[in-house]
Design a protein around this motif. Structure first.
Motif, PDB file in Angstrom:
ATOM      1  N   LEU A   1       0.827  -1.208   0.000  1.00  0.00           N
ATOM      2  CA  LEU A   1       0.000   0.000   0.000  1.00  0.00           C
ATOM      3  C   LEU A   1       0.862   1.260   0.000  1.00  0.00           C
ATOM      4  O   LEU A   1       0.532   2.247  -0.669  1.00  0.00           O
ATOM      5  CB  LEU A   1      -0.930  -0.007   1.214  1.00  0.00           C
ATOM      6  CG  LEU A   1      -2.065  -1.032   1.161  1.00  0.00           C
ATOM      7  CD1 LEU A   1      -2.781  -1.111   2.500  1.00  0.00           C
ATOM      8  CD2 LEU A   1      -3.051  -0.683   0.050  1.00  0.00           C
ATOM      9  N   ILE A   2       1.963   1.235   0.742  1.00  0.00           N
ATOM     10  CA  ILE A   2       2.869   2.391   0.738  1.00  0.00           C
ATOM     11  C   ILE A   2       3.356   2.667  -0.680  1.00  0.00           C
ATOM     12  O   ILE A   2       3.329   3.808  -1.159  1.00  0.00           O
ATOM     13  CB  ILE A   2       4.051   2.151   1.704  1.00  0.00           C
ATOM     14  CG1 ILE A   2       3.574   2.234   3.160  1.00  0.00           C
ATOM     15  CG2 ILE A   2       5.164   3.175   1.456  1.00  0.00           C
ATOM     16  CD1 ILE A   2       4.623   1.828   4.182  1.00  0.00           C
ATOM     17  N   PHE A   3       3.802   1.617  -1.372  1.00  0.00           N
ATOM     18  CA  PHE A   3       4.277   1.816  -2.741  1.00  0.00           C
ATOM     19  C   PHE A   3       3.132   2.207  -3.682  1.00  0.00           C
ATOM     20  O   PHE A   3       3.345   2.935  -4.655  1.00  0.00           O
ATOM     21  CB  PHE A   3       4.985   0.555  -3.246  1.00  0.00           C
ATOM     22  CG  PHE A   3       6.388   0.410  -2.729  1.00  0.00           C
ATOM     23  CD1 PHE A   3       7.387   1.274  -3.143  1.00  0.00           C
ATOM     24  CD2 PHE A   3       6.714  -0.583  -1.818  1.00  0.00           C
ATOM     25  CE1 PHE A   3       8.687   1.157  -2.670  1.00  0.00           C
ATOM     26  CE2 PHE A   3       8.009  -0.721  -1.331  1.00  0.00           C
ATOM     27  CZ  PHE A   3       8.998   0.162  -1.758  1.00  0.00           C
ATOM     28  N   HIS A   4       1.934   1.732  -3.400  1.00  0.00           N
ATOM     29  CA  HIS A   4       0.769   2.090  -4.213  1.00  0.00           C
ATOM     30  C   HIS A   4       0.545   3.600  -4.205  1.00  0.00           C
ATOM     31  O   HIS A   4       0.210   4.201  -5.235  1.00  0.00           O
ATOM     32  CB  HIS A   4      -0.463   1.364  -3.669  1.00  0.00           C
ATOM     33  CG  HIS A   4      -1.753   1.755  -4.310  1.00  0.00           C
ATOM     34  ND1 HIS A   4      -2.087   1.406  -5.602  1.00  0.00           N
ATOM     35  CD2 HIS A   4      -2.808   2.477  -3.834  1.00  0.00           C
ATOM     36  CE1 HIS A   4      -3.282   1.886  -5.899  1.00  0.00           C
ATOM     37  NE2 HIS A   4      -3.748   2.539  -4.849  1.00  0.00           N
ATOM     38  N   TYR A   5       0.757   4.210  -3.051  1.00  0.00           N
ATOM     39  CA  TYR A   5       0.497   5.647  -2.917  1.00  0.00           C
ATOM     40  C   TYR A   5       1.738   6.500  -3.191  1.00  0.00           C
ATOM     41  O   TYR A   5       1.631   7.722  -3.301  1.00  0.00           O
ATOM     42  CB  TYR A   5      -0.004   5.953  -1.507  1.00  0.00           C
ATOM     43  CG  TYR A   5      -1.377   5.406  -1.196  1.00  0.00           C
ATOM     44  CD1 TYR A   5      -2.497   5.830  -1.909  1.00  0.00           C
ATOM     45  CD2 TYR A   5      -1.559   4.477  -0.178  1.00  0.00           C
ATOM     46  CE1 TYR A   5      -3.762   5.338  -1.618  1.00  0.00           C
ATOM     47  CE2 TYR A   5      -2.824   3.980   0.128  1.00  0.00           C
ATOM     48  CZ  TYR A   5      -3.919   4.415  -0.599  1.00  0.00           C
ATOM     49  OH  TYR A   5      -5.170   3.929  -0.306  1.00  0.00           O
ATOM     50  N   CYS A   6       2.924   5.880  -3.268  1.00  0.00           N
ATOM     51  CA  CYS A   6       4.178   6.629  -3.381  1.00  0.00           C
ATOM     52  C   CYS A   6       4.630   6.767  -4.829  1.00  0.00           C
ATOM     53  O   CYS A   6       4.368   5.901  -5.667  1.00  0.00           O
ATOM     54  CB  CYS A   6       5.291   5.916  -2.612  1.00  0.00           C
ATOM     55  SG  CYS A   6       5.338   6.332  -0.870  1.00  0.00           S
ATOM     56  N   ALA A   7       5.381   7.825  -5.075  1.00  0.00           N
ATOM     57  CA  ALA A   7       6.050   7.972  -6.369  1.00  0.00           C
ATOM     58  C   ALA A   7       7.394   7.251  -6.357  1.00  0.00           C
ATOM     59  O   ALA A   7       7.878   6.803  -7.400  1.00  0.00           O
ATOM     60  CB  ALA A   7       6.251   9.452  -6.682  1.00  0.00           C
ATOM     61  N   SER A   8       8.011   7.128  -5.185  1.00  0.00           N
ATOM     62  CA  SER A   8       9.344   6.527  -5.074  1.00  0.00           C
ATOM     63  C   SER A   8       9.277   5.014  -5.261  1.00  0.00           C
ATOM     64  O   SER A   8       8.298   4.371  -4.877  1.00  0.00           O
ATOM     65  CB  SER A   8       9.950   6.840  -3.702  1.00  0.00           C
ATOM     66  OG  SER A   8       9.973   8.234  -3.481  1.00  0.00           O
ATOM     67  N   ASP A   9      10.344   4.456  -5.832  1.00  0.00           N
ATOM     68  CA  ASP A   9      10.415   3.013  -6.070  1.00  0.00           C
ATOM     69  C   ASP A   9      11.251   2.281  -5.037  1.00  0.00           C
ATOM     70  O   ASP A   9      11.325   1.050  -5.061  1.00  0.00           O
ATOM     71  CB  ASP A   9      11.007   2.733  -7.456  1.00  0.00           C
ATOM     72  CG  ASP A   9      10.044   3.094  -8.571  1.00  0.00           C
ATOM     73  OD1 ASP A   9       8.824   3.033  -8.342  1.00  0.00           O
ATOM     74  OD2 ASP A   9      10.519   3.445  -9.668  1.00  0.00           O
ATOM     75  N   VAL A  10      11.899   3.021  -4.150  1.00  0.00           N
ATOM     76  CA  VAL A  10      12.750   2.375  -3.151  1.00  0.00           C
ATOM     77  C   VAL A  10      12.849   3.266  -1.921  1.00  0.00           C
ATOM     78  O   VAL A  10      12.851   4.505  -2.027  1.00  0.00           O
ATOM     79  CB  VAL A  10      14.155   2.077  -3.728  1.00  0.00           C
ATOM     80  CG1 VAL A  10      14.858   3.350  -4.169  1.00  0.00           C
ATOM     81  CG2 VAL A  10      15.006   1.314  -2.741  1.00  0.00           C
ATOM     82  N   PHE A  11      12.895   2.630  -0.758  1.00  0.00           N
ATOM     83  CA  PHE A  11      13.052   3.331   0.513  1.00  0.00           C
ATOM     84  C   PHE A  11      14.094   2.620   1.362  1.00  0.00           C
ATOM     85  O   PHE A  11      14.320   1.414   1.219  1.00  0.00           O
ATOM     86  CB  PHE A  11      11.741   3.340   1.314  1.00  0.00           C
ATOM     87  CG  PHE A  11      10.626   4.096   0.666  1.00  0.00           C
ATOM     88  CD1 PHE A  11      10.599   5.475   0.692  1.00  0.00           C
ATOM     89  CD2 PHE A  11       9.599   3.420   0.025  1.00  0.00           C
ATOM     90  CE1 PHE A  11       9.570   6.173   0.087  1.00  0.00           C
ATOM     91  CE2 PHE A  11       8.568   4.100  -0.577  1.00  0.00           C
ATOM     92  CZ  PHE A  11       8.548   5.486  -0.550  1.00  0.00           C
ATOM     93  N   VAL A  12      14.705   3.360   2.269  1.00  0.00           N
ATOM     94  CA  VAL A  12      15.378   2.727   3.396  1.00  0.00           C
ATOM     95  C   VAL A  12      14.292   2.116   4.266  1.00  0.00           C
ATOM     96  O   VAL A  12      13.253   2.732   4.520  1.00  0.00           O
ATOM     97  CB  VAL A  12      16.196   3.757   4.204  1.00  0.00           C
ATOM     98  CG1 VAL A  12      16.617   3.176   5.556  1.00  0.00           C
ATOM     99  CG2 VAL A  12      17.418   4.206   3.424  1.00  0.00           C
ATOM    100  N   MET A  13      14.505   0.872   4.721  1.00  0.00           N
ATOM    101  CA  MET A  13      13.563   0.212   5.630  1.00  0.00           C
ATOM    102  C   MET A  13      14.405  -0.558   6.646  1.00  0.00           C
ATOM    103  O   MET A  13      14.722  -1.729   6.474  1.00  0.00           O
ATOM    104  CB  MET A  13      12.634  -0.718   4.855  1.00  0.00           C
ATOM    105  CG  MET A  13      11.453  -1.251   5.653  1.00  0.00           C
ATOM    106  SD  MET A  13      10.202  -0.018   6.082  1.00  0.00           S
ATOM    107  CE  MET A  13       9.351   0.212   4.515  1.00  0.00           C
ATOM    108  N   THR A  14      14.788   0.141   7.710  1.00  0.00           N
ATOM    109  CA  THR A  14      15.713  -0.422   8.692  1.00  0.00           C
ATOM    110  C   THR A  14      15.032  -0.557  10.044  1.00  0.00           C
ATOM    111  O   THR A  14      14.110   0.198  10.369  1.00  0.00           O
ATOM    112  CB  THR A  14      16.976   0.459   8.810  1.00  0.00           C
ATOM    113  OG1 THR A  14      17.939  -0.184   9.636  1.00  0.00           O
ATOM    114  CG2 THR A  14      16.649   1.827   9.410  1.00  0.00           C
ATOM    115  N   SER A  15      15.470  -1.523  10.830  1.00  0.00           N
ATOM    116  CA  SER A  15      14.876  -1.753  12.150  1.00  0.00           C
ATOM    117  C   SER A  15      14.948  -0.485  12.987  1.00  0.00           C
ATOM    118  O   SER A  15      15.996   0.163  13.073  1.00  0.00           O
ATOM    119  CB  SER A  15      15.604  -2.885  12.874  1.00  0.00           C
ATOM    120  OG  SER A  15      15.490  -4.088  12.158  1.00  0.00           O
ATOM    121  N   ALA A  16      13.838  -0.156  13.635  1.00  0.00           N
ATOM    122  CA  ALA A  16      13.731   1.114  14.369  1.00  0.00           C
ATOM    123  C   ALA A  16      14.157   0.937  15.820  1.00  0.00           C
ATOM    124  O   ALA A  16      13.362   1.107  16.740  1.00  0.00           O
ATOM    125  CB  ALA A  16      12.299   1.636  14.294  1.00  0.00           C
TER     126      ALA A  16
END
Length: 708
Positions: A296-311
């Protein structure tokens, strides 16, 4: 009537509706039920139909299910008119366990974006083929009331699907919909737009919180500063496999792994520099979306890649609680969290070149066959820790625990151990022995001793590198000579080991001992190790001439010695200027490897004398070689690998296979040199495939050390 007790991964994978279908197809009557930690099946019919049913049971089972064994018993016939799925029964014993969390399946993904579907854009869509399992289970058998989904009663629509034997959601315990199911407290669309604007968003997924942001250097540097991770590589999440290919080189096997239902982070060779996400490394860890919220995040986003690191901050457990997230992550611009309790935190799994760096989400708690049938608890070591419990000939390795020198992480391990014991239908009195590391100052050793005193269970201590060796031999069910190479492990002689050649319980050889200049300070400041090897000043380094002289005077008084391969690589990294301060585990060696991959071997050899590899003499010679840094780096790797095999060959009259374990086994160059040199001598070569070569696999080696 034939009664079957089916053990394996047979709960939470659509096994009961599958059995119902093949029973009806084969004209059989009877029942199936979850019974404790396995399933019980009773079938009646003509012998030919029962035989066909048994063939279908083995050959057509759901792809995620696994059948370990089937116990058969012929019983008197009963009056069954149909074949039914009956209510679960509680029964002690057995060794089956639920499957790991499963990435969203294609059917659910299609429904997620179908406007007419009841679960259109619903971030908790799931079915018997996908969704949370391990992260929501409280106890066995796996029924909704024994998961954190019990807080969300089924609505009429979900109840109808849940009770319809031909529906994909029949007895899918996490089944839910927007009417009465879990929900996020802010819209996913709003969070996605914030990400596109360069904001930092804390995202709660299946196993805990991630920090998500753009891969732009300015945004990443801000996150590094806030999380106190100045150099540690960040994992990325890409929209799809095409987006991955733009960032990194991929093999067919790596793409299959990326798109598998396990969806691990796969460490790939960079195609683009991505220095903000992975400074001075030739690799980058990338994963694909695995939870509906990611899609869903990618569905709404223009970006094709994100940092996704443990918080979480270094050394701390992964955050799973909403209030703790807000308190610990005040820098986040937004919090995308939900109201479904995470019972078992579970980090993302990480794989490089087929080796587990971290075996966690998607793989835990699947069992691994082991040669003994004792019930053993192994508490592991310290860094990157896991624990392991064996039962009924299988070893159940925990999810990633982390750094147990941190008190909160140690508490997490204690809680997770108790939870695993419940899931395996065990009590503390069932445990035959507790195994821990030999190191007298490890918190896990104290934890093992506390458990021992509390429950009256004997404790066995196993030296760290022998645990690595036992684990590798247990994986392959072969006796072998093992090279156990890593940063540190408390040795049988009280020194710090880390460059060992081991056979059974014997230490055949090792890297030459050198003093550790300043003890633990030498692991943080690699230039100290360089001085330990050289025993003289070296100009042009970070330490001034006066500072080096002070340290060299201190070196004469050092009494703690090491044979560590990791410290040798650290020293070379400092000499070549690629890392003067270690800010995360393995950093100097990883950056040295990235430099060396571009170089060529200069054929400067490391000498072997007796049962030692003469590392000091090698360093003293290599620093005087006039050559590009990348070539010196490549030569250091090659010389080390060749010396290991040369020394090992002196003790290998039986031509036993060669194994490679420990944290250095992730090093692609050294592993290839070892394999090439071993095969030149006609020796088989083995590495880990089922558990991490590093300290995440130590607990498996500890349980493997127990004789049946």
């Amino acid at each position: 009537m034939l009664k079957l007790q089916v053990h394996g991964i047979v709960q939470a994978v659509g096994f009961r509706p599958f059995v119902h279908r093949i029973a009806v197809k084969n004209h059989l009557t009877g029942y199936i039920a979850n019974v404790g930690d396995h399933v019980e099946i009773a079938v009646q019919g003509i012998p030919e139909d029962i035989e066909q049913f048994l063939r279908d049971l083995k050959n057509k089972k759901p792809p995620i299910s696994e059948i370990d064994r089937i116990e058969k018993e012929v019983c008197p016939n009963e009056n069954f008119d149909t074949f039914e799925v009956i209510k679960s029964q509680k029964k002690e014993g057995g060794e089956s366990i639920i499957p790991p969390d499963i990435a969203i399946c294609d059917e659910c993904l299609e429904e997620l974006f179908t406007p007419s579907d009841n679960r259109y854009l619903y971030p908790f869509i799931n079915c018997t083929h996908c969704g949370p399992r391990f992260t929501i289970i409280e106890e066995m058998p796996y029924d909704r009331e024994k998961t954190s989904m019990k807080s969300f009663p089924l609505c009429g629509f979900c109840q109808k699907e849940y009770t319809d034997i031909v529906n994909r959601r029949y007895h899918a315990e996490p089944v839910c919909c927007p009417e009465q199911g879990p929900h996020y407290t802010m819209s996913v669309e709003e969070a996605a737009h914030l990400l596109d604007q360069g904001k930092v968003v804390a995202v709660k997924g299946l196993g805990g919180f991630h920090i998500a942001c753009l891969i732009d250097d300015s945004v990443v540097l801000r996150v590094r500063d806030l999380l106190n991770r100045p150099q540690q590589p960040f994992a990325l999440m890409a929209r799809d496999i095409e987006s991955v290919r733009k960032l990194a080189y991929t093999s067919r096997q790596e793409e299959e792994l990326l798109q598998s239902w396990m969806r691990p982070i796969v460490v790939l060779r960079k195609r683009k520099p991505l220095q903000g996400a992975a400074p001075l490394l030739h690799t980058i860890g990338i994963m694909l979306p695995y939870a509906p919220v990611h899609h869903l995040i990618f569905h709404y986003c223009a970006s094709d890649v994100f940092v996704m690191t443990s918080a979480n901050f270094p050394g701390n457990p992964m955050i799973i609680d909403n209030e703790i997230a807000e308190r610990e992550l005040p820098f986040a611009d937004a919090f995308l969290y939900h109201n479904l309790e995470i019972v078992n935190r579970c980090d993302d799994s990480v794989i490089r070149n087929g080796l587990f760096i971290r075996r966690s989400r998607g793989f835990v708690p699947k069992g691994i066959p082991i040669s003994h049938s004792k019930t053993v608890l192994a508490v592991g070591g310290e860094l990157n820790n896991t624990f392991c419990i064996t039962k009924g000939g299988k070893a159940f390795l925990s999810q990633h625990i982390g750094d147990t020198s941190n008190y909160d992480t140690l508490l997490f391990q204690k809680e997770a151990i108790n939870h695993f014991i419940r899931l395996l239908a065990l009590d503390w009195e069932d445990i035959d022995v507790i195994v821990c590391d030999l190191h007298p100052q490890y918190n896990t050793r104290k934890q093992a001793e506390d458990f021992s005193q509390m429950y009256g269970i004997p404790v066995k201590m196993v030296q760290h590198h022998f645990a690595h060796a036992y684990g590798l031999m247990a994986e392959h069910q072969k006796e072998m000579i093992v090279i156990a190479a890593d940063g540190a492990g408390y040795g049988l002689d009280g020194n710090v080991w880390g460059g060992e050649i081991l056979f059974r319980s014997e230490r055949l050889g090792h890297l030459e001992y050198v003093p550790i200049l300043g003890g633990d300070l030498a692991t943080k400041w690699p230039e100290r190790m360089l001085l330990s090897y050289l025993e003289r000043e070296i100009p042009g380094r970070r330490y001034s001439k006066q500072e080096q002289q002070v340290l060299l005077n201190q070196l004469k008084k050092e009494r703690i010695l090491t044979s560590s391969t990791g410290r040798f690589l650290d020293g070379m990294a400092a000499f070549l200027g690629v890392c003067y301060e270690r800010t995360y585990e393995g950093e100097p060696a990883m950056k040295l490897e990235s430099l060396a991959l571009k170089g060529k071997n200069l054929d400067v050899e490391m000498e072997v004398e007796g049962n030692q590899m003469m590392v000091k003499d090698f360093v003293k010679r290599i620093v005087d070689v006039k050559a590009p840094k990348k070539d010196i780096a490549k030569t250091a790797h090659t010389a080390l690998g060749r010396a290991y095999i040369e020394l090992l060959s002196n003790f290998n009259d039986m031509h036993l296979p060669v194994g490679f374990s420990g944290g250095v086994a992730y090093n692609e160059i050294i592993a290839k040199v070892l394999q090439k040199e071993a095969q030149k001598r006609g020796l088989e070569f083995y590495v880990h495939r089922l558990v991490p070569p590093g300290d995440g696999g130590t607990s498996f080696g500890q349980v493997a050390s127990i004789n049946g």
